[in-house]
Structures are given as structure tokens and as C-alpha cells.
Write an enzyme that holds these catalytic residues in place. Sequence first.
Site, mmCIF file in Angstrom:
data_model
loop_
_atom_site.group_PDB
_atom_site.id
_atom_site.type_symbol
_atom_site.label_atom_id
_atom_site.label_comp_id
_atom_site.label_asym_id
_atom_site.label_seq_id
_atom_site.Cartn_x
_atom_site.Cartn_y
_atom_site.Cartn_z
ATOM 1 N N ARG A 10 -22.218 -87.057 19.636
ATOM 2 C CA ARG A 10 -22.885 -86.755 18.365
ATOM 3 C C ARG A 10 -23.398 -85.313 18.423
ATOM 4 O O ARG A 10 -23.434 -84.699 19.492
ATOM 5 C CB ARG A 10 -24.043 -87.716 18.134
ATOM 6 C CG ARG A 10 -23.631 -89.165 17.946
ATOM 7 C CD ARG A 10 -24.840 -90.089 17.999
ATOM 8 N NE ARG A 10 -25.791 -89.759 16.960
ATOM 9 C CZ ARG A 10 -27.093 -90.079 16.999
ATOM 10 N NH1 ARG A 10 -27.591 -90.701 18.047
ATOM 11 N NH2 ARG A 10 -27.884 -89.757 16.010
ATOM 12 N N SER A 12 -26.546 -84.149 17.441
ATOM 13 C CA SER A 12 -27.981 -83.901 17.485
ATOM 14 C C SER A 12 -28.327 -83.087 18.728
ATOM 15 O O SER A 12 -27.583 -83.097 19.714
ATOM 16 C CB SER A 12 -28.761 -85.217 17.504
ATOM 17 O OG SER A 12 -28.617 -85.860 18.765
ATOM 18 N N LYS A 82 -29.065 -96.910 24.869
ATOM 19 C CA LYS A 82 -29.767 -97.827 23.968
ATOM 20 C C LYS A 82 -29.086 -97.920 22.602
ATOM 21 O O LYS A 82 -29.359 -98.839 21.837
ATOM 22 C CB LYS A 82 -31.234 -97.427 23.809
ATOM 23 C CG LYS A 82 -31.495 -96.151 23.047
ATOM 24 C CD LYS A 82 -32.983 -95.821 23.022
ATOM 25 C CE LYS A 82 -33.296 -94.568 22.226
ATOM 26 N NZ LYS A 82 -33.051 -94.716 20.796
ATOM 27 N N ASP A 83 -28.171 -96.974 22.303
ATOM 28 C CA ASP A 83 -27.438 -97.004 21.040
ATOM 29 C C ASP A 83 -26.100 -97.711 21.144
ATOM 30 O O ASP A 83 -25.395 -97.853 20.141
ATOM 31 C CB ASP A 83 -27.182 -95.571 20.540
ATOM 32 C CG ASP A 83 -28.452 -94.842 20.138
ATOM 33 O OD1 ASP A 83 -29.424 -95.521 19.751
ATOM 34 O OD2 ASP A 83 -28.478 -93.604 20.226
ATOM 35 N N ARG A 131 -37.947 -103.108 16.947
ATOM 36 C CA ARG A 131 -38.611 -103.481 18.213
ATOM 37 C C ARG A 131 -40.013 -102.890 18.290
ATOM 38 O O ARG A 131 -40.984 -103.599 18.601
ATOM 39 C CB ARG A 131 -37.764 -102.983 19.400
ATOM 40 C CG ARG A 131 -38.448 -103.127 20.756
ATOM 41 C CD ARG A 131 -37.680 -102.398 21.844
ATOM 42 N NE ARG A 131 -37.563 -100.971 21.589
ATOM 43 C CZ ARG A 131 -38.468 -100.061 21.925
ATOM 44 N NH1 ARG A 131 -39.587 -100.420 22.523
ATOM 45 N NH2 ARG A 131 -38.270 -98.788 21.667
ATOM 46 N N ARG A 132 -40.130 -101.588 18.017
ATOM 47 C CA ARG A 132 -41.446 -100.953 18.072
ATOM 48 C C ARG A 132 -42.370 -101.504 16.994
ATOM 49 O O ARG A 132 -43.545 -101.796 17.246
ATOM 50 C CB ARG A 132 -41.296 -99.442 17.930
ATOM 51 C CG ARG A 132 -40.672 -98.766 19.140
ATOM 52 C CD ARG A 132 -40.302 -97.330 18.854
ATOM 53 N NE ARG A 132 -39.786 -96.633 20.039
ATOM 54 C CZ ARG A 132 -38.893 -95.663 20.011
ATOM 55 N NH1 ARG A 132 -38.394 -95.268 18.847
ATOM 56 N NH2 ARG A 132 -38.492 -95.086 21.127
ATOM 57 N N ARG A 149 -36.794 -92.067 9.687
ATOM 58 C CA ARG A 149 -35.466 -91.823 10.226
ATOM 59 C C ARG A 149 -35.315 -90.370 10.631
ATOM 60 O O ARG A 149 -36.094 -89.519 10.249
ATOM 61 C CB ARG A 149 -34.402 -92.159 9.176
ATOM 62 C CG ARG A 149 -34.147 -93.635 8.917
ATOM 63 C CD ARG A 149 -33.480 -94.329 10.077
ATOM 64 N NE ARG A 149 -32.430 -93.521 10.701
ATOM 65 C CZ ARG A 149 -31.225 -93.339 10.198
ATOM 66 N NH1 ARG A 149 -30.883 -93.912 9.057
ATOM 67 N NH2 ARG A 149 -30.344 -92.594 10.839
ATOM 68 N N GLY A 150 -34.249 -90.090 11.412
ATOM 69 C CA GLY A 150 -33.932 -88.722 11.782
ATOM 70 C C GLY A 150 -33.991 -88.503 13.277
ATOM 71 O O GLY A 150 -34.458 -89.357 14.039
ATOM 72 N N VAL A 152 -35.123 -86.255 16.808
ATOM 73 C CA VAL A 152 -36.460 -85.958 17.342
ATOM 74 C C VAL A 152 -37.148 -84.872 16.521
ATOM 75 O O VAL A 152 -38.314 -85.025 16.102
ATOM 76 C CB VAL A 152 -36.358 -85.532 18.820
ATOM 77 C CG1 VAL A 152 -37.701 -85.001 19.322
ATOM 78 C CG2 VAL A 152 -35.898 -86.697 19.691
ATOM 79 N N ARG A 155 -38.232 -86.054 12.987
ATOM 80 C CA ARG A 155 -39.383 -86.966 12.976
ATOM 81 C C ARG A 155 -40.681 -86.246 13.311
ATOM 82 O O ARG A 155 -41.727 -86.539 12.720
ATOM 83 C CB ARG A 155 -39.122 -88.128 13.937
ATOM 84 C CG ARG A 155 -38.167 -89.160 13.332
ATOM 85 C CD ARG A 155 -38.073 -90.403 14.166
ATOM 86 N NE ARG A 155 -36.890 -90.393 14.994
ATOM 87 C CZ ARG A 155 -36.536 -91.384 15.795
ATOM 88 N NH1 ARG A 155 -37.295 -92.457 15.891
ATOM 89 N NH2 ARG A 155 -35.431 -91.310 16.513
ATOM 90 N N CYS A 242 -29.606 -104.293 16.221
ATOM 91 C CA CYS A 242 -30.873 -103.695 15.810
ATOM 92 C C CYS A 242 -31.514 -104.463 14.654
ATOM 93 O O CYS A 242 -32.488 -104.032 14.076
ATOM 94 C CB CYS A 242 -30.716 -102.208 15.498
ATOM 95 S SG CYS A 242 -29.479 -101.801 14.300
#
Length: 305
Positions: A10, A12, A82-83, A131-132, A149-150, A152, A155, A242
Site C-alpha cells: 500500500r 501509506s 493485523k490487516d 475491538r477498541r 478513518r485514515g 496515522v 488521524r 473486522c
Amino acid sequence: MTGILRIGTRGSPLALWQANETARLLKAAFPGLETAIVTIKTTGDRIQDRNLSEAGGKGLFTKEIEEALLDRSVDLAVHSMKDVPTWLPDGLGIVTVLPREDPRDALIARGGAASLAALPRGAKIGTSSLRRAAQLKAKRPDLAVVEFRGNVETRLAKLEQGVADATFLAYAGLKRLGKTDAVSAVLEPSEMLPAVAQGAIGIEARLDDTRTRGFLAALDHAPTHDAVRAERGLLEKLDGSCRTPIGALATIDAAGRLRLDGLVVRPDGTDLLTTFREGPVADAERMGRDAGEELKRRAGPGYFA
């Protein structure tokens, strides 16, 4: 060495950091090896107006990259583990896992609150993680959760703009990007159990590509890979996506014994179930599946609807 290893990722900043770190490790292990970073925009990157659980789940961050692997546009793909969905396309596998960074969640609060308990009553907490949000609601039902969303940087900018009073981010990503100064508190797993495989970087390849797999084998970190197997074993038995608030963390002590902590919680935080397993690291995946089966049995029908 002939040929170039093409690394799919990706775009990012964090994803590019992970891809470049993989390239650095490959070149260190195999001097003269050439690599190229191939940036691929995923469906998950394009969707910014709603929660990903409404749009199909975790695979939205890997689908297009895996398609590039299958059509041989790239030779390997670098993911935040985790993705990565529980089940992978036929012919592909996570063949290497890099050493894990700190797996804990970080709290970033505009007022500098040093714990969940210190957040002001009624504060707005921005997160797109079920989860959070579910664990937060279980501990602090007075707080308001808003969609966030977004990447790091996005956010952190939203937080600065006052869209929310606080948010959570994976501490691993903040460390890798050099942004730990923003952290108000690092939450212990007893306070916020991390996502499955949080802090781990996985490298996916075609299972029949022996050349690429030969290079990647030199990078695999066995303790992290074993911990990830345990956590993903739990996820598999829970049929996790998710849409389901699930947390898990496996740790390995100096004697080679593994401890796995697992958790499921209703999205509204009203029912939180935990379990753990301990045993030899060779049984990592079996322990994960056993823990997942227990949680699924205790939760009963309808819990994951």
C-alpha cells in the site's frame, strides 16, 4: 544475482516504511540483490466515508495486492499482519514474519490523559476499530465513540482539529514513523488487548515461487511467527473479521513457553469474555485454535451476528 524482486505494498507512509525495511533486510542478507517497491492502491484505501466492517472487512487492504501477486506483477507483498484476512487465496501464503514491534495500543489524548480512567466523562473518542470501541465501552460506557478513518497522519490531524478528544493507534506504527511524542499513554494488554498480530509485519508470496521464498526464508523471525500462528489460530476458530471485536496476544518466555491471551466482546461492550493458554511453543497454533473454540462455545449462538 539476476532479476529484481518486486515488492507490493500500500502507499501509506507506514506501509512504505514496512516495504522499505523489507528491502533493506533483503539487501543486507543478500548483497547485490535488487529490489523495487510497487505501490498499489487498495479498496480499503479508497473507502474513507464509512466503517470498513460495512464494506467487506479486512481483505479490503490486501485484495488488490494479492491480485498483483497472482498475476505476477509483484514477487512478494508486505502487510501489517493485523490487516491480513484469516484465509488467503489459493496459491498464496504468509511465508515470512519480521521481528515484532511493541504490540500494545497507544492512547493519544488532546488533554494528555495518562490512562483510560483519566479521560474526562463524556469525552469523544475517535476510532474505526470495533475491538477498541467495544473494550472501551466495557470499561468506560460514559464515553462517546465517533468514527475515525485514515492513516496515522490523517488521524493525528483530525485529533488536532478537534474532531475527537482522544484516539487510539498501534504503538508499533507510531514508533516506526517516529511519532511517539504524540502518545499520552501506552496501554497494557490488561487494559486494552491488542488486535491479532498487531505490531507484526508479514510477507506474502506465491507458494510455488521457490526463488523468492528462498530469499525470504533468511528474514523469518521464528518467535514472532509462532506468536502470530497462535493468535491467528484463535481468530480462525472464531471465524473472525473486522465485524467481530476480537483481541489476542501471544508472548514467549526465555524458556520457550508460549502464553496466549484471548478476548471476545459484544460491540456495545456489555459482555466481555476472556481466556488464556500456556504451553510449549511447538503447540502454538493448536493452543490458539483451542482457545478460539472455547470462546466460541462460551459465547453461544448469535454472539458474532
